[in-house]
Design an enzyme around this catalytic site. Structure first.
Site, PDB file in Angstrom:
ATOM      1  NE  ARG A 265      -1.971   0.865   3.910  1.00  0.00           N
ATOM      2  CZ  ARG A 265      -2.961   0.909   4.799  1.00  0.00           C
ATOM      3  NH1 ARG A 265      -3.225  -0.147   5.544  1.00  0.00           N
ATOM      4  NH2 ARG A 265      -3.686   1.981   4.940  1.00  0.00           N
TER       5      ARG A 265
ATOM      6  CE  LYS B 211      -7.274   6.978   5.671  1.00  0.00           C
ATOM      7  NZ  LYS B 211      -6.051   6.144   5.638  1.00  0.00           N
TER       8      LYS B 211
END
Lengths: 468, 468
Positions: A158, A341
């Site tokens: 990623r 997040k």
């Protein structure tokens, strides 16, 4: 490891897929469209849902999620990269999104590539596209972030978001392992960064954050990735007004922020969870001293969010764009990224606001499905997150968390205590718990009471007639 | 508060219930028995289930729970005692068991009594008994503990377990608030302690721990509570052999340990979760020093469990006893209590073993239901617990929990890291998350995709024809 013989065989796999799909006898008649809308709340486990319900609707209230026709659970599976038969008990967003996108179990950090062998794995978006469906991804993170990327790109890690991130000489954050990206570099015969694969790809609608990943020059090119995307037929929009007024029926790339979009809510004055402060005397004996807990706070609008395109606006635009095409239907993935997040940052109000955004996107999907009954809506999380709803200590009760706590005053006037205590490091950890999986009525007979996460791919593919 | 006009009106309520039930038109024909088996895993949230699955079956394995026909979720509701309209976001086992037993929301610590008003609330066991069903409770805790008590007793506080606990002059643990029990004392016109209410009650089968609560003299009596129970028609059994060989068809009281039964499993050499130890240099800079994580460990048989009656043995005996009566069927509540109690103590292996015990009890219930299809099996938790499955740090990764961690080596040879970090105090905290609710096929059309915890009472009562 880079194994040329089996790496980058996607084109071949797609051809096979097209042949398979063309010759298969479909569930639906040729003139009957079918659509799948997969909504992913990143890190949206039952703790997050309960916390958001209490704040947004009250303890006796109901979220749209709660009223969905079917509720199942998703059992998350991850493997070691070196020994792909060895399980790992906690996932990341890359390997878990890959599970849903491809039906395969892989290792942490991988984007639609196989553990150990590093082979590209065809995704449901690619299968659907090849079979004559339109496809789209929407995310409040960068469109190059792990969850959206796993549906429309293939890289070993990623971290390989843009050409700079793939260069060991690049000006990169310390956590980026550019060395790992080597096998995917264009000069090594790879397909390049996630941003480059998106720019040169065929996904009909790509909406989210991450403008900065498209500003570098493309690998092996004089053009920026933005220009490469436009040359590849993408119309570019960069704000909500452009998005809503867009009339083009061609491919659409919407990049509405530099990286992750700001969260809609934040804690009062930007506060997040804080450490309780035991007095010096308390450290000697709990009878002598006391513990000062962080002041309670309300959630407030995040000023950084002002003017931001909402997940609902992106979802509405994507559905409108995809559903008006003359094709067999569409596959759309919508991610509310910052439930996770914000939880990493111990920002409870941030997570709550992004779950509210997910609810709005779900409302949009439900509105569409009401008029287009051949639409399967699935809502799920990719993995669990750190936040825990714990008792709010009453006056005189001395217990306190060893971690950080946010004490949120809810609209019903009570205090909700949210604990973050998975790590002493700056970013809280994921958890390995099963996560909820919701479906609309189209899931009946298709979604059992429990699935493994890769089986979500099977359910969606079968619904679209992509697998026999 | 003690309000004489409305307190202790249970006898009246029961009479009304009998009339209501007698005149109601039942769902089932008079000669068709119906049974409900409610299995409660105390503290058994999705984290606990995932942790136990990984250890007992492997990451790719399946628990019996996972294969149940229906999966729903239970939304837990608690209120302040003083202001009963004000929600509290985290429950205890007393108020949450009361929700399931009575269909009413109450405040923390209460056993089948109403918040604020302190009114007895009729339970499903009492309603069922009055309507001609047999009733039983099984628990690995003391039978006077909050969960079983909420089905068969009514007191203001779970602390009022026996006559000594209700006396301010009693030799009681510091956490017991005997003053609070005053309104339930026999000399105040109350029904006495939980143990006394059980001894003088009409529940057909009561099996579990808690012998010590029946050894004191009964309030207002020269006899021990054990003797009072026997005089009230209870046959007493105290070990598995007596339980299995018991042929009596009368009321059965089984007390197999002094208080809570020991857990079947424990950590290696009795270890529980421990604190990571950062070196002195690490506290100055993470680059200079290191963190020593607790050694990994296997789970092992707990020597204290040797000779203990298992939850399966109690469940088998209860089902056998209840199902052979000439009546309308039965209501049975089975609790695996120490999934929660072990988690309070940061004993991960303890919780895993008690979830295994719950699985065995479920297997017994399923075996019975296979031959007696008019049997609704529900499995749920009362509330969430502290344990979290977090990533196991790899070599070189410095992050560590601020709380306690157990690193369990699973039979598949991987390390599973379990975090306990809700408090600096000695007992970990509950959490406020929704918890799973499972049903066998009899739940179809009766158990929606989400319920509030009190609605579990409604589902069970409707199944038995106890409510119109």
């Amino acid at each position: 490891m880079f194994i040329p013989a089996i790496k980058h065989t996607l084109q071949g796999a797609l051809s096979v897929a097209v042949l398979m799909v063309s010759s298969a006898s479909f569930v639906q008649a040729a003139d009957e469209k079918r659509n799948v809308i997969l909504i992913i709340g990143d890190g949206m486990d039952d703790q997050q849902i309960t916390i958001a319900r209490n704040y947004l609707k009250g303890a006796n209230g109901r979220l749209l999620l709660d009223a969905m026709a079917l509720r199942s659970t998703s059992h998350i599976l991850t493997v070691e990269d070196a020994v792909s038969s060895s399980p790992v008990y906690v996932a990341d967003s890359a390997n878990s999104a890959t599970s849903m996108a491809t039906g395969q179990i892989t290792s942490i950090g991988r984007i639609a590539t196989s553990a150990g062998e590093d082979k590209d794995i065809i995704t449901i978006a690619e299968l659907a596209k090849a079979a004559g469906f339109s496809t789209g991804v929407v995310s409040s993170a960068s469109v190059t972030d792990a969850t959206p990327a796993s549906f429309i790109a293939h890289v070993i890690s990623r971290d390989c978001e843009n050409p700079t991130r793939m260069s060991v000489a690049g000006d990169n954050p310390s956590w980026v392992n550019a060395e790992l990206c080597k096998t995917d570099r264009v000069d090594n015969g790879g397909a390049g960064s996630i941003a480059q694969q998106i720019a040169l790809g065929s996904t009909d609608v790509v909406l989210g954050g991450g403008m900065k990943h498209f500003q570098p020059r493309g690998a092996d090119s004089d053009k920026t990735l933005l220009k490469m995307a436009q040359d590849n037929g993408y119309q570019l929009v960069t704000n909500a007004a452009e998005l809503m007024s867009n009339k083009s029926s061609g491919k659409l790339l919407g990049l509405f922020s530099e990286h992750t979009m700001p969260t809609r809510l934040r804690g009062e004055d930007g506060r997040i969870a804080e450490r309780p402060l035991p007095s010096l005397l308390y450290n000697i004996s709990s009878d002598l001293g006391s513990v000062v807990l962080p002041e309670s706070m309300r959630c407030e609008e995040n000023p950084d969010y002002a003017g931001m395109t909402s997940i609902k606006q992106m979802t509405d635009a994507a559905i409108k764009h995809l559903s008006t095409k003359a094709d067999r239907g569409f596959f759309l993935m919508v991610e509310s990224a910052s439930i996770d997040k914000a939880s990493h940052k111990r920002n409870a109000c941030g997570s709550i606001g992004e779950l509210a955004q997910l609810e709005e996107a779900l409302a949009s999907a439900q509105k569409f499905a009401a008029d287009h009954p051949n639409t399967l809506i699935l809502v799920t999380a990719d993995h669990g997150q750190a936040a825990q709803l714990i008792p709010n200590p009453k006056a005189g009760q001395a217990f306190y968390t060893p971690g950080h706590i946010a004490r949120i005053t809810t609209p019903e006037g009570q205090i909700m205590a949210i604990n973050y205590a998975t790590t002493e490091a700056h970013s809280e950890k994921h958890t390995g718990t099963n996560v909820p999986l919701f479906a609309n009525i189209e899931g009946q007979g298709r979604v059992p009471s429990m699935v493994t996460q890769p089986e979500i791919f099977n359910i969606m593919s079968a619904y679209l007639g992509l697998i026999p």
